[in-house]
Design a protein around this motif. Structure first.
Motif, PDB file in Angstrom:
ATOM      1  N   THR A  15       0.685  -1.520   0.145  1.00 37.67           N
ATOM      2  CA  THR A  15      -0.151  -0.313  -0.323  1.00 37.67           C
ATOM      3  C   THR A  15       0.981   1.474   0.379  1.00 37.67           C
ATOM      4  OG1 THR A  15      -0.384   0.067   2.214  1.00 37.67           O
ATOM      5  CG2 THR A  15      -1.961  -0.971   1.350  1.00 37.67           C
ATOM      6  N   THR A  16       2.104   1.193   0.152  1.00 38.16           N
ATOM      7  CA  THR A  16       3.044   2.634   0.700  1.00 38.16           C
ATOM      8  C   THR A  16       4.029   1.926   0.529  1.00 38.16           C
ATOM      9  OG1 THR A  16       3.402   2.281   3.108  1.00 38.16           O
ATOM     10  CG2 THR A  16       1.468   3.546   2.191  1.00 38.16           C
ATOM     11  N   LYS A  22       5.064  -0.064  -5.088  1.00 36.57           N
ATOM     12  CA  LYS A  22       3.954   0.341  -4.350  1.00 36.57           C
ATOM     13  C   LYS A  22       2.426   0.090  -5.394  1.00 36.57           C
ATOM     14  CE  LYS A  22       1.227   4.269  -3.140  1.00 36.57           C
ATOM     15  NZ  LYS A  22       0.722   6.187  -2.720  1.00 36.57           N
ATOM     16  N   ASN A  75       2.674  -1.473   6.000  1.00 32.18           N
ATOM     17  CA  ASN A  75       2.604  -1.526   4.014  1.00 32.18           C
ATOM     18  C   ASN A  75       2.120  -1.958   3.695  1.00 32.18           C
ATOM     19  OD1 ASN A  75       3.656   0.850   5.758  1.00 32.18           O
ATOM     20  ND2 ASN A  75       5.909   0.655   4.803  1.00 32.18           N
ATOM     21  N   GLY A  85      -6.701  -4.894  -2.030  1.00 35.69           N
ATOM     22  CA  GLY A  85      -7.272  -5.136  -1.021  1.00 35.69           C
ATOM     23  C   GLY A  85      -8.150  -4.993   0.387  1.00 35.69           C
TER      24      GLY A  85
END
Length: 108
Positions: A15-16, A22, A75, A85
């Motif tokens: 996600t980050t 990413k 993350n 997600g």
């Protein structure tokens, strides 16, 4: 130690982080739990770093080796069947406790 919701073999989305990784998905190879530190995961084929190694019995040539580096567990996010997600919950199916995707309600 806190209970982790991500296990070895799960498919996760990053996600980050750096723009190269990413949004990419992969399978969790290893979950690293340390006492007093936060948990980290290693995802197959993602977060590749170059490590300089000295010659050894296993690697007599030495040199630069590419390997997967760990990512903080906060993350990454578990993915559902659609590849998006999702957060996780749990419910009882008979005598067994199973993980459930909050977005779709399907078991993981």
């Amino acid at each position: 130690m806190t209970k982790l919701k991500i296990k070895r073999g799960d498919n996760v989305i990053i996600t980050t982080g750096r723009k190269e990784i990413k949004g990419k998905t992969g399978e969790v190879i290893e979950v690293i739990r340390k006492e007093g530190k936060d948990a980290r995961v290693i995802v197959a084929g993602l977060n590749i770093v170059k490590k300089h190694t000295k010659p050894s019995a296993g690697n007599p040539q030495g040199g630069i080796v590419e390997k997967e580096a760990s990512i903080h567990i906060s993350n990454v996010m578990l993915t559902d069947k659609n590849g998006k997600g999702t957060k996780t919950g749990s419910k009882m199916e008979g005598d067994i406790k199973v993980r459930v995707a909050k977005s779709t309600g399907e078991t993981l």
